[in-house]
Design a protein around this motif. Structure first.
Motif, PDB file in Angstrom:
ATOM      1  N   GLU A 141       0.317  -1.321   0.022  1.00 19.48           N
ATOM      2  CA  GLU A 141      -0.224  -0.061  -0.251  1.00 19.48           C
ATOM      3  C   GLU A 141       1.168   1.697   0.321  1.00 19.48           C
ATOM      4  N   ALA A 142       0.345   2.032  -1.059  1.00 16.89           N
ATOM      5  CA  ALA A 142       1.574   3.547  -1.283  1.00 16.89           C
ATOM      6  C   ALA A 142       0.843   4.247   0.331  1.00 16.89           C
ATOM      7  N   VAL A 143       2.312   4.679   0.704  1.00 15.17           N
ATOM      8  CA  VAL A 143       1.931   5.288   2.597  1.00 15.17           C
ATOM      9  C   VAL A 143       2.302   6.456   2.318  1.00 15.17           C
ATOM     10  N   LEU A 144       2.001   7.706   2.522  1.00 19.42           N
ATOM     11  CA  LEU A 144       2.806   8.713   2.209  1.00 19.42           C
ATOM     12  C   LEU A 144       3.394   9.242   3.962  1.00 19.42           C
ATOM     13  N   ASN A 145       4.557   9.681   3.912  1.00 16.91           N
ATOM     14  CA  ASN A 145       5.688   9.599   4.882  1.00 16.91           C
ATOM     15  C   ASN A 145       5.656  11.873   5.130  1.00 16.91           C
ATOM     16  N   VAL A 146       4.977  12.030   6.113  1.00 13.96           N
ATOM     17  CA  VAL A 146       4.548  13.153   6.983  1.00 13.96           C
ATOM     18  C   VAL A 146       5.756  13.648   8.095  1.00 13.96           C
ATOM     19  N   ASN A 147       6.814  14.020   8.045  1.00 14.93           N
ATOM     20  CA  ASN A 147       7.327  14.432   9.008  1.00 14.93           C
ATOM     21  C   ASN A 147       6.934  15.327  10.304  1.00 14.93           C
ATOM     22  N   VAL A 148       6.845  15.780  11.272  1.00 19.85           N
ATOM     23  CA  VAL A 148       5.775  16.389  12.345  1.00 19.85           C
ATOM     24  C   VAL A 148       7.339  16.584  13.403  1.00 19.85           C
ATOM     25  N   GLY A 149       7.655  17.765  14.120  1.00 13.99           N
ATOM     26  CA  GLY A 149       8.412  18.040  14.584  1.00 13.99           C
ATOM     27  C   GLY A 149       7.877  18.789  16.101  1.00 13.99           C
ATOM     28  N   ILE A 150       8.291  18.235  16.941  1.00 14.42           N
ATOM     29  CA  ILE A 150       7.566  18.316  18.010  1.00 14.42           C
ATOM     30  C   ILE A 150       8.793  19.351  18.903  1.00 14.42           C
ATOM     31  N   LEU A 151       8.368  20.056  19.318  1.00 12.49           N
ATOM     32  CA  LEU A 151       8.651  21.153  20.057  1.00 12.49           C
ATOM     33  C   LEU A 151       8.365  21.925  21.302  1.00 12.49           C
ATOM     34  N   GLY A 152       8.649  22.564  22.065  1.00  5.07           N
ATOM     35  CA  GLY A 152       8.401  23.156  23.526  1.00  5.07           C
ATOM     36  C   GLY A 152       9.015  23.028  25.105  1.00  5.07           C
ATOM     37  N   HIS A 153       8.666  24.304  25.516  1.00  2.00           N
ATOM     38  CA  HIS A 153       8.816  24.133  26.493  1.00  2.00           C
ATOM     39  C   HIS A 153       9.603  22.813  27.838  1.00  2.00           C
ATOM     40  N   VAL A 154      11.156  22.542  27.885  1.00  2.00           N
ATOM     41  CA  VAL A 154      11.962  21.716  28.549  1.00  2.00           C
ATOM     42  C   VAL A 154      10.200  21.006  30.170  1.00  2.00           C
ATOM     43  N   ASP A 155      10.332  20.033  29.986  1.00  2.00           N
ATOM     44  CA  ASP A 155       9.460  19.369  31.321  1.00  2.00           C
ATOM     45  C   ASP A 155       8.253  19.944  30.301  1.00  2.00           C
ATOM     46  N   SER A 156       7.949  19.985  29.444  1.00  2.00           N
ATOM     47  CA  SER A 156       6.489  20.072  29.252  1.00  2.00           C
ATOM     48  C   SER A 156       6.055  18.973  28.555  1.00  2.00           C
ATOM     49  N   GLY A 157       6.173  17.458  28.350  1.00  2.00           N
ATOM     50  CA  GLY A 157       6.631  16.470  28.141  1.00  2.00           C
ATOM     51  C   GLY A 157       6.094  15.960  26.724  1.00  2.00           C
ATOM     52  N   LYS A 158       7.289  16.744  25.686  1.00  2.00           N
ATOM     53  CA  LYS A 158       7.249  16.277  24.559  1.00  2.00           C
ATOM     54  C   LYS A 158       7.997  14.962  23.810  1.00  2.00           C
ATOM     55  N   THR A 159       8.332  13.872  24.930  1.00  2.00           N
ATOM     56  CA  THR A 159       9.104  12.630  24.860  1.00  2.00           C
ATOM     57  C   THR A 159       8.673  11.664  25.217  1.00  2.00           C
ATOM     58  N   SER A 160       7.750  12.236  26.302  1.00  2.00           N
ATOM     59  CA  SER A 160       6.208  11.509  26.645  1.00  2.00           C
ATOM     60  C   SER A 160       4.944  11.650  26.024  1.00  2.00           C
ATOM     61  N   LEU A 161       4.743  12.682  25.202  1.00  2.00           N
ATOM     62  CA  LEU A 161       4.012  12.262  24.116  1.00  2.00           C
ATOM     63  C   LEU A 161       4.410  11.766  22.604  1.00  2.00           C
ATOM     64  N   ALA A 162       5.281  12.179  22.734  1.00  2.00           N
ATOM     65  CA  ALA A 162       5.380  10.948  21.665  1.00  2.00           C
ATOM     66  C   ALA A 162       5.771   9.849  21.601  1.00  2.00           C
TER      67      ALA A 162
END
Length: 310
Positions: free
Chosen positions: A18-39
């Motif tokens: 199946e054809a799948v489109l890749n889209v790149n999403v940059g996750i940014l925010g203040h330290v300890d805002s929970g970026k990695t946990s959200l990823a």
């Protein structure tokens, strides 16, 4: 038709991938805002560099380098500009939040199609939230805001607090190119127990739908412009595999690459043959602009080429 031809015609055909489109999403925010946990909460696949795996990150408890993970989400109708494609793989680029790591953050920004700005609902906009917003303005015009940690608000005050924080975010964004961006309440690490936080239970699913709505004709136009240009990949990690060669992982900024092609590692000014290509552990014969890939290169010294252009 000969007997052999008849047998060939009758033989079942292997199903096409199946054809799948890749889209790149940059996750940014203040330290300890929970970026990695959200990823982590969003992702179903992880690269070797996902979720702060490095010993230095784990020791200090903060993101020090770009982390990559992914999930695939399906649209009800074909993606605008991509006829016949309904499946989107979102590659999440988890960027450091600390101001001293701005150079690394900018390295992630150059590959973004859209940005996920993470805001702690209890603290609102902080200095590095604003810095991430500025970096995002240089990279993309697509934004979704994740209003994180809503489960930490007192239940009786939660709805009102979320509304106040959402209004504050919208007022800030109104003065930027991201006016009107969606704001989604979410909890990356929700409290245990059924019904503990209804907003948290629905947040991750709502966030995926919001990201899907950022994929439009402008993404297709960027892909069309880049596809005809010479191949260029931003390599962010490089490591040796015993007996196999060296693997460079990164994002294709323009052009295409196929197994058997020869490419140049710009930092070392050396030419290497592409022996294999993978997209999140899935072998492919060819990759093009926008794809997140790993390429196995013969003769490349992993110690001499850590990060750079291919």
């Amino acid at each position: 038709m000969s007997e052999g031809t008849q047998k060939d015609a009758a033989a079942p055909q292997a199903p096409q991938a199946e054809a799948v489109l890749n889209v790149n999403v940059g996750i940014l925010g203040h330290v300890d805002s929970g970026k990695t946990s959200l990823a982590r909460a969003l992702s179903s696949e992880a690269s070797t560099a996902a979720f702060d795996k490095s010993p230095q990150s784990q020791e200090r408890g903060i993101t020090l380098d770009l982390g990559f993970s992914a999930f695939t989400h399906r649209a009800a109708a074909p993606i605008p500009g991509f006829p016949g494609i309904t499946a989107v793989q979102f590659t999440l680029v988890d960027c450091p939040g600390h101001a001293s790591l701005l150079r690394t953050i900018i390295g992630g920004a150059q590959i973004m199609d859209t940005m996920l700005l993470v805001v702690d609902v209890r603290k609102g906009f902080q200095p590095q939230t604003a810095e991430g917003l500025v970096v995002g303005m240089l990279a993309t015009h697509k934004l979704v805001v994740a209003l994180n940690k809503v489960d930490m608000l007192p239940a009786a005050e939660r709805a009102a607090a979320i509304e106040r924080a959402s209004q504050l975010v919208r007022r800030v964004l109104a003065t930027t190119p991201f006016a009107g961006a969606e704001v989604v309440p979410v909890a990356a690490c929700p409290a245990a127990g059924p019904g503990a936080c209804p907003e948290a239970a629905a947040g991750v699913a709502a966030l995926k739908e919001a990201l899907l709505r950022t994929v439009d004709e402008s993404v297709a136009e960027r892909r069309r412009r880049g596809a005809a240009e010479p191949f260029l990949m931003a390599a962010d990690h490089c490591f040796a595999v015993r007996g196999q060669g060296t693997v460079a992982t990164g994002t294709v900024l323009r052009g295409q690459v196929a197994v058997g092609d020869s490419v140049e590692a710009c930092e070392t000014r050396t030419v290497h043959k592409v022996k294999s290509i993978q997209v999140f552990h899935r072998p492919v014969e060819r990759a093009s602009v926008g794809d997140r890939i790993g390429v196995r290169l013969l003769g490349l010294d992993a110690k001499a080429f850590e990060r750079g252009l291919v």
